[in-house]
Design a protein around this motif. Structure first.
Motif, PDB file in Angstrom:
ATOM      1  N   GLU A   1      22.371   5.883  81.857  1.00 39.37           N
ATOM      2  CA  GLU A   1      22.439   7.282  82.269  1.00 39.37           C
ATOM      3  C   GLU A   1      22.450   7.410  83.790  1.00 39.37           C
ATOM      4  O   GLU A   1      22.112   6.477  84.522  1.00 39.37           O
ATOM      5  CB  GLU A   1      21.257   8.071  81.710  1.00 39.37           C
ATOM      6  CG  GLU A   1      21.319   8.326  80.216  1.00 39.37           C
ATOM      7  CD  GLU A   1      20.149   9.154  79.744  1.00 39.37           C
ATOM      8  OE1 GLU A   1      20.330   9.925  78.795  1.00 39.37           O
ATOM      9  OE2 GLU A   1      19.043   9.034  80.321  1.00 39.37           O
TER      10      GLU A   1
ATOM     11  N   CYS B   1      26.999  17.627  79.254  1.00 38.62           N
ATOM     12  CA  CYS B   1      25.747  17.041  78.787  1.00 38.62           C
ATOM     13  C   CYS B   1      25.406  17.636  77.424  1.00 38.62           C
ATOM     14  O   CYS B   1      26.103  18.506  76.912  1.00 38.62           O
ATOM     15  CB  CYS B   1      24.617  17.298  79.776  1.00 38.62           C
ATOM     16  SG  CYS B   1      24.334  19.042  80.160  1.00 38.62           S
TER      17      CYS B   1
ATOM     18  N   VAL C   1      22.413  12.460  82.190  1.00 38.96           N
ATOM     19  CA  VAL C   1      23.549  12.365  81.269  1.00 38.96           C
ATOM     20  C   VAL C   1      24.020  10.927  81.186  1.00 38.96           C
ATOM     21  O   VAL C   1      23.784  10.120  82.088  1.00 38.96           O
ATOM     22  CB  VAL C   1      24.727  13.257  81.727  1.00 38.96           C
ATOM     23  CG1 VAL C   1      24.370  14.723  81.639  1.00 38.96           C
ATOM     24  CG2 VAL C   1      25.169  12.890  83.136  1.00 38.96           C
TER      25      VAL C   1
ATOM     26  N   THR D   1      29.959  10.405  80.137  1.00 38.42           N
ATOM     27  CA  THR D   1      30.321  11.820  79.984  1.00 38.42           C
ATOM     28  C   THR D   1      30.569  12.505  81.321  1.00 38.42           C
ATOM     29  O   THR D   1      30.628  13.738  81.389  1.00 38.42           O
ATOM     30  CB  THR D   1      29.230  12.590  79.222  1.00 38.42           C
ATOM     31  OG1 THR D   1      28.013  12.557  79.974  1.00 38.42           O
ATOM     32  CG2 THR D   1      29.004  11.987  77.842  1.00 38.42           C
TER      33      THR D   1
END
Length: 225
Positions: free
Chosen positions: A23, A85, A100, A104
């Motif tokens: 992330e 998100c 996130v 993405t």
């Protein structure tokens, strides 16, 4: 629960999230609101059973990366990015910082505006999923609702994929749709869309209906495909 705008509260003491291995943490510059952001939250009993309070809504965002996970391999702090998100069921974009998955988000094009970037992710992915697997260069595409969020993106993406695009919209947005790449625009304020389609010989390879009205478009689509 009632309207989302009546149930939003600002919490100034929320700690900055920590990223997992894959992330990143993004400082949010800009965000936007999609129908899914509020419709699920306004389902009253269903939303209360499905969601754990408090919920931070918001899917789309643009911002600057401030921290990356140990296995995040193609992004680094200070990169300006845009993306989406899990704002429906998790940590949404209506926040100072959001964590996130690196998968993405995308690097922002140089000189792109934060507000513009924040309006891309959800409608962009929706459009790509609706078009790219099903069309080829030269295909004819009809976009019902060409001046809406997804429609605006659909016209441009379809043209980039080499398609010939017809769109529908109101009189006020005819020139907008043409400027985005629609070669023909049907004005629904002048005549019913079904009537206009029935009076044409054109057959489309794909129809994208972003509006849901007229409600009989789906039932009559076989005439135009």
């Amino acid at each position: 629960m009632g309207p989302v705008e009546r149930n939003l509260y600002l919490f100034s003491s929320v700690p900055k999230p920590k990223p997992s291995d894959t992330e990143v943490v993004v400082e949010v510059f800009s965000t936007t609101v999609n129908p899914i952001d509020y419709k699920i939250l306004e389902l009253d009993l269903i939303s209360k059973l499905a969601l754990r309070s408090p919920v931070t809504p918001g899917l789309d965002f643009s911002g600057r990366i401030v921290e990356v996970g140990s296995a995040a391999d193609h992004l680094k702090p200070r990169d300006v990015v845009f993306g989406s998100c899990n704002g429906v069921f998790g940590h949404g974009a209506l926040a100072h910082f959001v964590q996130v998955s690196q998968d993405t988000v995308a690097l922002a094009p140089q000189d792109a505006k934060a507000d513009d970037l924040a309006a891309i992710a959800i409608v962009g992915m929706t459009t790509l999923q609706a078009l790219r697997p099903y069309v080829k260069a030269g295909d004819k595409v009809f976009v019902n609702g060409g001046s809406g969020g997804t429609g605006v993106m659909a016209i441009q993406v379809a043209r980039e994929l080499g398609c010939n695009v017809t769109a529908s919209c109101s009189s006020a947005n005819v020139e907008l749709c043409k400027s985005l790449g629609a070669v023909e625009v049907l004005d629904y304020t002048q005549a019913d869309i079904i009537e206009q389609l029935n009076g044409r010989e054109t057959r489309f390879d794909v129809i994208i209906d972003t509006v849901g009205s007229p409600s009989n478009l789906y039932g009559t689509a076989h005439r135009y495909l």
